[in-house]
Design a protein around this motif. Sequence first.
Motif, PDB file in Angstrom:
ATOM      1  N   ASP A  74       0.805  -1.216   0.000  1.00 17.94           N
ATOM      2  CA  ASP A  74       0.000   0.000   0.000  1.00 17.94           C
ATOM      3  C   ASP A  74       0.845   1.277   0.000  1.00 17.94           C
ATOM      4  N   VAL A  75       2.064   1.206   0.500  1.00 19.39           N
ATOM      5  CA  VAL A  75       2.909   2.395   0.589  1.00 19.39           C
ATOM      6  C   VAL A  75       3.755   2.476  -0.673  1.00 19.39           C
ATOM      7  N   PHE A  76       3.429   3.461  -1.525  1.00 13.07           N
ATOM      8  CA  PHE A  76       4.141   3.592  -2.797  1.00 13.07           C
ATOM      9  C   PHE A  76       5.630   3.809  -2.575  1.00 13.07           C
ATOM     10  N   ILE A 139     -17.439  11.134 -19.232  1.00 15.78           N
ATOM     11  CA  ILE A 139     -16.537  12.272 -19.035  1.00 15.78           C
ATOM     12  C   ILE A 139     -15.480  11.893 -18.000  1.00 15.78           C
ATOM     13  N   GLU A 140     -14.252  12.307 -18.255  1.00 11.07           N
ATOM     14  CA  GLU A 140     -13.180  12.060 -17.299  1.00 11.07           C
ATOM     15  C   GLU A 140     -13.370  12.944 -16.065  1.00 11.07           C
ATOM     16  N   SER A 141     -13.449  12.315 -14.885  1.00 12.67           N
ATOM     17  CA  SER A 141     -13.571  13.111 -13.670  1.00 12.67           C
ATOM     18  C   SER A 141     -12.266  13.851 -13.379  1.00 12.67           C
ATOM     19  N   SER A 142     -11.159  13.299 -13.857  1.00 13.15           N
ATOM     20  CA  SER A 142      -9.864  13.981 -13.782  1.00 13.15           C
ATOM     21  C   SER A 142      -9.295  13.998 -15.195  1.00 13.15           C
ATOM     22  N   PRO A 143      -9.753  14.928 -16.025  1.00 16.11           N
ATOM     23  CA  PRO A 143      -9.476  14.840 -17.456  1.00 16.11           C
ATOM     24  C   PRO A 143      -8.040  15.098 -17.863  1.00 16.11           C
ATOM     25  N   TYR A 144      -7.220  15.582 -16.946  1.00 16.51           N
ATOM     26  CA  TYR A 144      -5.869  15.949 -17.357  1.00 16.51           C
ATOM     27  C   TYR A 144      -4.796  15.088 -16.694  1.00 16.51           C
ATOM     28  N   LEU A 145      -5.164  13.853 -16.342  1.00 18.44           N
ATOM     29  CA  LEU A 145      -4.190  12.957 -15.726  1.00 18.44           C
ATOM     30  C   LEU A 145      -3.005  12.692 -16.650  1.00 18.44           C
ATOM     31  N   LEU A 146      -3.297  12.497 -17.921  1.00 10.69           N
ATOM     32  CA  LEU A 146      -2.202  12.230 -18.864  1.00 10.69           C
ATOM     33  C   LEU A 146      -1.261  13.423 -18.965  1.00 10.69           C
ATOM     34  N   ARG A 147      -1.835  14.609 -18.968  1.00 17.78           N
ATOM     35  CA  ARG A 147      -1.005  15.815 -19.057  1.00 17.78           C
ATOM     36  C   ARG A 147      -0.232  16.054 -17.762  1.00 17.78           C
ATOM     37  N   ASP A 148      -0.951  15.986 -16.629  1.00 16.22           N
ATOM     38  CA  ASP A 148      -0.349  16.356 -15.361  1.00 16.22           C
ATOM     39  C   ASP A 148       0.643  15.306 -14.861  1.00 16.22           C
ATOM     40  N   ARG A 149       0.338  14.037 -15.053  1.00 18.75           N
ATOM     41  CA  ARG A 149       1.203  12.982 -14.528  1.00 18.75           C
ATOM     42  C   ARG A 149       2.317  12.606 -15.499  1.00 18.75           C
ATOM     43  N   LEU A 150       1.982  12.651 -16.808  1.00 14.30           N
ATOM     44  CA  LEU A 150       2.930  12.114 -17.780  1.00 14.30           C
ATOM     45  C   LEU A 150       3.420  13.135 -18.792  1.00 14.30           C
ATOM     46  N   GLY A 151       2.819  14.339 -18.798  1.00 13.87           N
ATOM     47  CA  GLY A 151       3.226  15.346 -19.758  1.00 13.87           C
ATOM     48  C   GLY A 151       2.776  15.055 -21.173  1.00 13.87           C
ATOM     49  N   LEU A 152       1.697  14.257 -21.312  1.00 16.11           N
ATOM     50  CA  LEU A 152       1.189  13.907 -22.635  1.00 16.11           C
ATOM     51  C   LEU A 152       0.033  14.815 -23.014  1.00 16.11           C
ATOM     52  N   ALA A 153      -0.045  15.190 -24.285  1.00 14.71           N
ATOM     53  CA  ALA A 153      -1.198  15.945 -24.773  1.00 14.71           C
ATOM     54  C   ALA A 153      -2.411  15.037 -24.776  1.00 14.71           C
ATOM     55  N   ALA A 189      10.326  -2.480 -16.059  1.00 14.50           N
ATOM     56  CA  ALA A 189      11.722  -2.048 -16.145  1.00 14.50           C
ATOM     57  C   ALA A 189      11.819  -0.531 -16.009  1.00 14.50           C
ATOM     58  N   LEU A 190      10.895   0.198 -16.642  1.00 11.95           N
ATOM     59  CA  LEU A 190      10.893   1.653 -16.568  1.00 11.95           C
ATOM     60  C   LEU A 190      10.574   2.122 -15.149  1.00 11.95           C
ATOM     61  N   ALA A 191       9.614   1.478 -14.504  1.00 14.14           N
ATOM     62  CA  ALA A 191       9.266   1.839 -13.122  1.00 14.14           C
ATOM     63  C   ALA A 191      10.437   1.575 -12.183  1.00 14.14           C
ATOM     64  N   SER A 192      11.179   0.528 -12.433  1.00 13.99           N
ATOM     65  CA  SER A 192      12.312   0.176 -11.575  1.00 13.99           C
ATOM     66  C   SER A 192      13.461   1.164 -11.726  1.00 13.99           C
ATOM     67  N   LEU A 193      13.573   1.768 -12.904  1.00 13.13           N
ATOM     68  CA  LEU A 193      14.616   2.757 -13.134  1.00 13.13           C
ATOM     69  C   LEU A 193      14.260   4.126 -12.565  1.00 13.13           C
ATOM     70  N   ASP A 194      12.948   4.355 -12.389  1.00 16.34           N
ATOM     71  CA  ASP A 194      12.443   5.676 -11.994  1.00 16.34           C
ATOM     72  C   ASP A 194      11.842   5.597 -10.595  1.00 16.34           C
ATOM     73  N   LEU A 195      12.577   5.017  -9.660  1.00 19.71           N
ATOM     74  CA  LEU A 195      12.051   4.699  -8.334  1.00 19.71           C
ATOM     75  C   LEU A 195      11.524   5.949  -7.632  1.00 19.71           C
ATOM     76  N   GLY A 196      10.277   5.844  -7.167  1.00 23.64           N
ATOM     77  CA  GLY A 196       9.691   6.895  -6.357  1.00 23.64           C
ATOM     78  C   GLY A 196       9.128   8.065  -7.120  1.00 23.64           C
ATOM     79  N   LYS A 197       9.283   8.108  -8.447  1.00 28.19           N
ATOM     80  CA  LYS A 197       8.775   9.232  -9.228  1.00 28.19           C
ATOM     81  C   LYS A 197       7.519   8.833  -9.984  1.00 28.19           C
ATOM     82  N   ARG A 198       7.649   7.836 -10.837  1.00 30.41           N
ATOM     83  CA  ARG A 198       6.489   7.309 -11.549  1.00 30.41           C
ATOM     84  C   ARG A 198       6.214   5.892 -11.058  1.00 30.41           C
ATOM     85  N   ASN A 199       4.945   5.588 -10.809  1.00 30.72           N
ATOM     86  CA  ASN A 199       4.624   4.226 -10.427  1.00 30.72           C
ATOM     87  C   ASN A 199       4.478   3.357 -11.672  1.00 30.72           C
ATOM     88  N   GLU A 200       4.253   2.072 -11.469  1.00 30.53           N
ATOM     89  CA  GLU A 200       4.187   1.159 -12.620  1.00 30.53           C
ATOM     90  C   GLU A 200       2.989   1.471 -13.516  1.00 30.53           C
TER      91      GLU A 200
END
Length: 231
Positions: A74-76, A139-153, A189-200
């Motif tokens: 439970d603890v990221f 409708i997305e209740s949080s419509p900008y998750l891709l932008r805010d979390r991942l920087g994607l348009a 593999a990407l999550a393991s390289l980016d420990l604590g920043k992005r989850n899987e």
Amino acid sequence: ADRRSDPQRRLVVSFVSSAYHELCDHWLHHVHRHGLQHYLLVAFDAAQAAQLAAQGEEPHFEPMAGLSAAGGSDVFASRDFFTLNAARYRVLVSLLRGGIDVFAVDLDVVLLRDPLPLVGSMPFELLLQSDARNFSSMIESSPYLLRDRLGLAQNTDSEGTPGITYVNGGVFFARGTAAIARLFEDAWALASLDLGKRNEQDCLNLLLHRSAIRWSPLPPALFPNGFVYFR
């Protein structure tokens, strides 16, 4: 897995350690209540595997070194988080590379019918639950998750509905192919390289939107996200 899967080699899979034994009992209650037969529980510690066997279940025991007594994820970014999720991805990739189609669900997912016939009939390699899409309005209740979390348009259609969605890594149907197995290998593999920043889940979304895989969100009316639904 072959013995537990249906004739089309499809299987509902969930993962459990002793920290979640009560949640597992509730999950099994619904599985049995609705007559689901083609499922596999993967136990990550000997005590939980023994408990399930005593209840008449046939768990797959995937032993892990280094799991704490609490045994929870439970603890990221905690040690247990990465230990458990590494084992979860290892089992998932093994099943996919073995040609098993997997409907993976977390233990807090309530199944009200067998999902395999429906998802198996849909023309996609991968179907994933939206992490934010409302099941009735779409409708997305949080419509900008891709932008805010991942920087994607995040493009929208003429009515403003997002055309792509941030998906949930805890509820999905994956075809047992080398390409899908590689996607999950790369995500971990990407999550393991980016420990604590992005989850899987972030990493899975990031790779998914760069891939040529035929994928789609699961129909929100049939697979509503509990957080969105009850909020």
